[in-house]
Design a protein around this motif. Sequence first.
Motif, PDB file in Angstrom:
ATOM      1  N   ASP A   1       8.000  -8.822  -5.348  1.00  0.00           N
ATOM      2  CA  ASP A   1       7.832  -7.879  -4.247  1.00  0.00           C
ATOM      3  C   ASP A   1       6.368  -7.505  -4.110  1.00  0.00           C
ATOM      4  OD1 ASP A   1      10.428  -7.669  -3.380  1.00  0.00           O
ATOM      5  OD2 ASP A   1      10.908  -6.034  -4.754  1.00  0.00           O
ATOM      6  N   ASP A   2       5.968  -7.278  -2.884  1.00  0.00           N
ATOM      7  CA  ASP A   2       4.622  -6.806  -2.619  1.00  0.00           C
ATOM      8  C   ASP A   2       4.565  -5.320  -2.964  1.00  0.00           C
ATOM      9  OD1 ASP A   2       2.000  -6.719  -1.760  1.00  0.00           O
ATOM     10  OD2 ASP A   2       2.528  -6.493   0.355  1.00  0.00           O
TER      11      ASP A   2
ATOM     12  N   ASP B   1       4.335  -2.978   0.122  1.00  0.00           N
ATOM     13  CA  ASP B   1       5.607  -2.834   0.825  1.00  0.00           C
ATOM     14  C   ASP B   1       6.552  -1.901   0.084  1.00  0.00           C
ATOM     15  OD1 ASP B   1       4.825  -4.488   2.858  1.00  0.00           O
ATOM     16  OD2 ASP B   1       5.847  -6.265   2.066  1.00  0.00           O
ATOM     17  N   ALA B   2       6.590  -2.011  -1.237  1.00  0.00           N
ATOM     18  CA  ALA B   2       7.452  -1.135  -2.031  1.00  0.00           C
ATOM     19  C   ALA B   2       7.007   0.319  -1.904  1.00  0.00           C
ATOM     20  CB  ALA B   2       7.439  -1.572  -3.498  1.00  0.00           C
ATOM     21  N   ARG B   3       5.699   0.557  -1.876  1.00  0.00           N
ATOM     22  CA  ARG B   3       5.188   1.924  -1.736  1.00  0.00           C
ATOM     23  C   ARG B   3       5.545   2.496  -0.369  1.00  0.00           C
ATOM     24  NH1 ARG B   3       0.979   4.794   0.164  1.00  0.00           N
ATOM     25  NH2 ARG B   3       0.002   3.014   1.143  1.00  0.00           N
TER      26      ARG B   3
END
Length: 143
Positions: free
Chosen positions: A107-108, A111-113
Motif C-alpha cells: 500500500d502507498d 493513500d493510507a494516511r
Amino acid sequence: MDVNLTLVVVAGALVGCGAYLLLERSLTRVLVGLVLLSNGVNVAILATSGRAGEAPFYGSADVDDMSDPLPQAMVLTAIVITLGTIAFLLAMAHRNWQLAGHDDVQDDTEDARIRRLAVDDATSDSYDMTADRDDEDDYREDG
C-alpha cells in the motif's frame, strides 16, 4: 461482415480474466493478467478484421479476395509492445522478490494516511451529513 461468435466469446473471456488478474496484489498474477488481456485484445482485433483471404501481395490475387493486412500489423505491433511490458514487469517482480522476499505490491503510505483522515473526519462529531450544499459553497467562497 461475418464475425465468428466463438472467437468473440474467447476474446471476451480472455479480457475478463485478464482484467480480474490485473487487480490482484501479486505481480506474478498481474503479469499473467497482462498476458491474458493482451491476447484477448489481439483475438478481438483479428476476429473483427473480416474473413481470411489471399495473401495481400500486389498481383497475387484479386483485390476483393485479399485479406486486410492492417489488423495483422496492429496485432504484431501489440505483441512486441506486450513483450517489452512483460519483460519490465518480470524484472520488477524479480527485484521485489530479492528485496522483500515476496512479489506483493505494498500500500502507498500517502493513500493510507488520506484514507485514515477521511475515516476520522466522517466519524467525528463535527461531521454533518444534513448540511446544505449551498452552505458548503458559501464556506468555500469565504475561506
